[in-house]
Design a protein around this motif. Structure first.
Motif, short mmCIF file in Angstrom:
data_model
loop_
_atom_site.label_atom_id
_atom_site.label_comp_id
_atom_site.label_asym_id
_atom_site.label_seq_id
_atom_site.Cartn_x
_atom_site.Cartn_y
_atom_site.Cartn_z
N GLY A 1 111.81 29.74 -29.06
CA GLY A 1 111.37 28.36 -29.29
C GLY A 1 111.23 27.58 -28.00
N LEU A 2 112.18 27.75 -27.11
CA LEU A 2 112.14 27.07 -25.82
C LEU A 2 110.93 27.52 -25.01
CD1 LEU A 2 113.55 25.11 -23.88
CD2 LEU A 2 114.86 27.04 -23.02
N VAL A 3 110.68 28.82 -25.00
CA VAL A 3 109.54 29.36 -24.24
C VAL A 3 108.23 28.83 -24.81
CG1 VAL A 3 108.29 31.50 -23.79
CG2 VAL A 3 110.73 31.38 -23.36
N LEU A 4 108.08 28.79 -26.13
CA LEU A 4 106.86 28.24 -26.73
C LEU A 4 106.70 26.76 -26.37
CD1 LEU A 4 106.92 29.90 -30.26
CD2 LEU A 4 105.18 30.22 -28.50
N PHE A 5 107.78 26.01 -26.40
CA PHE A 5 107.74 24.59 -26.07
C PHE A 5 107.33 24.37 -24.61
CE2 PHE A 5 109.88 20.71 -24.54
CZ PHE A 5 109.24 19.77 -25.35
N VAL A 6 107.94 25.11 -23.70
CA VAL A 6 107.62 24.97 -22.27
C VAL A 6 106.18 25.37 -22.01
CG1 VAL A 6 108.15 25.85 -19.95
CG2 VAL A 6 110.00 25.19 -21.50
N SER A 7 105.71 26.39 -22.70
CA SER A 7 104.32 26.80 -22.55
C SER A 7 103.37 25.66 -22.94
CB SER A 7 104.04 28.04 -23.40
OG SER A 7 102.69 28.40 -23.30
N GLY A 8 103.69 24.98 -24.02
CA GLY A 8 102.88 23.83 -24.45
C GLY A 8 102.90 22.72 -23.41
N LEU A 9 104.05 22.45 -22.83
CA LEU A 9 104.14 21.43 -21.78
C LEU A 9 103.31 21.82 -20.57
CD1 LEU A 9 107.92 20.42 -21.79
CD2 LEU A 9 105.98 19.11 -22.66
N LEU A 10 103.38 23.08 -20.19
CA LEU A 10 102.58 23.55 -19.05
C LEU A 10 101.09 23.41 -19.32
CD1 LEU A 10 104.59 26.74 -18.03
CD2 LEU A 10 104.35 24.64 -16.70
N LEU A 11 100.69 23.69 -20.54
CA LEU A 11 99.27 23.56 -20.89
C LEU A 11 98.85 22.10 -20.86
CD1 LEU A 11 96.80 25.17 -21.56
CD2 LEU A 11 97.38 24.96 -23.96
N ALA A 12 99.68 21.19 -21.35
CA ALA A 12 99.37 19.76 -21.30
C ALA A 12 99.25 19.31 -19.84
CB ALA A 12 100.45 18.96 -22.02
N PHE A 13 100.15 19.80 -18.99
CA PHE A 13 100.08 19.52 -17.56
C PHE A 13 98.74 19.98 -16.99
CE2 PHE A 13 100.55 21.40 -13.33
CZ PHE A 13 101.03 20.33 -12.58
N SER A 14 98.33 21.19 -17.38
CA SER A 14 97.08 21.75 -16.89
C SER A 14 95.88 20.90 -17.29
CB SER A 14 96.89 23.17 -17.43
OG SER A 14 97.90 24.01 -16.95
N ALA A 15 95.86 20.48 -18.54
CA ALA A 15 94.73 19.68 -19.03
C ALA A 15 94.60 18.38 -18.26
CB ALA A 15 94.89 19.41 -20.52
N PHE A 16 95.71 17.83 -17.81
CA PHE A 16 95.68 16.57 -17.08
C PHE A 16 95.33 16.77 -15.60
CE2 PHE A 16 97.72 13.22 -14.57
CZ PHE A 16 97.11 12.11 -15.11
N PHE A 17 95.93 17.77 -14.96
CA PHE A 17 95.80 17.91 -13.51
C PHE A 17 94.64 18.80 -13.05
CE2 PHE A 17 100.16 16.35 -13.67
CZ PHE A 17 100.08 15.35 -12.72
N LEU A 18 94.11 19.66 -13.90
CA LEU A 18 93.01 20.52 -13.48
C LEU A 18 91.79 19.74 -13.00
CD1 LEU A 18 91.79 23.32 -13.02
CD2 LEU A 18 91.07 23.29 -15.40
N PRO A 19 91.34 18.71 -13.70
CA PRO A 19 90.18 17.96 -13.18
C PRO A 19 90.43 17.36 -11.80
CG PRO A 19 90.53 17.43 -15.48
CD PRO A 19 91.71 18.24 -15.04
N LEU A 20 91.63 16.88 -11.55
CA LEU A 20 91.95 16.33 -10.23
C LEU A 20 91.90 17.42 -9.16
CD1 LEU A 20 94.99 14.13 -11.30
CD2 LEU A 20 92.65 13.38 -10.87
N PHE A 21 92.45 18.58 -9.50
CA PHE A 21 92.43 19.71 -8.58
C PHE A 21 90.99 20.15 -8.29
CE2 PHE A 21 91.99 24.31 -8.17
CZ PHE A 21 92.69 24.53 -7.00
#
Length: 177
Positions: free
Chosen positions: A68-88
């Motif tokens: 459960g923790l791994v699935l949750f962290v994966s979701g957070l990482l993906l949300a991070f990606s969606a926000f920061f990828l355009p800036l990168f």
């Protein structure tokens, strides 16, 4: 619930693979080189995640909690990606770029994007299967548990690819998918 978690991890990993290429396309294109970068990085992340997940599964006292923790962290990482990828991507490809400079940056940019933004959540998702096998093997035996988890993860992956390609992107768009 165990099989659903395997399904969800498989679905998400392959949806990320497909969406990742579409997400970087405005900056780096969607050529076969970009697809190769994405597929190669995702496969590497899956292999590494499965290997590390196997070690964690053997050492962790509560594989259900770890999953459960791994699935949750994966979701957070993906949300991070969606926000920061355009800036990168905007930083990676400056406005005054000449065409002869662009080809190298497209290849390097798509590879770097895949490594930084898509590999981490897929790595985490790939850790789920060994944790679930460890959990399920108590009641089913290792071989049967591994087969069931693998089968459900693969069904999830198939639906992740086709659902994203034929339903998610056309209906919701890349960003919302």
């Amino acid at each position: 619930m165990i099989l659903f978690a395997a399904f969800l991890a498989g679905f998400s990993a392959l949806a990320i693979e497909v969406l990742g290429v579409h997400f970087v396309a405005p900056w780096f294109g969607a050529s076969s080189l970009v697809w190769s970068n994405q597929i190669g990085v995702i496969l590497f992340a899956m292999a590494l995640g499965a290997a590390i997940g196997g070690r964690v599964a053997k050492k962790h006292s509560n594989p259900a909690l770890a999953s459960g923790l791994v699935l949750f962290v994966s979701g957070l990482l993906l949300a991070f990606s969606a926000f920061f990828l355009p800036l990168f991507a905007d930083w990676f490809l400056p406005d005054a770029l000449r065409l002869d400079e662009a080809a190298t940056l497209f290849l390097g940019g798509s590879l770097t994007s895949a490594l930084f933004f898509f590999a981490p959540p897929v790595f985490m998702l790939a850790m789920v299967a060994p944790l679930l096998v460890e959990l399920r093997s108590v009641e089913r035996g290792a071989g049967r548990a591994a087969g069931e988890i693998s089968a459900m993860g693969t069904v999830g992956s198939l639906l992740g690819v086709f659902g994203t390609t034929f339903l998610g992107i056309p209906v919701l768009g890349v960003r919302h998918s």
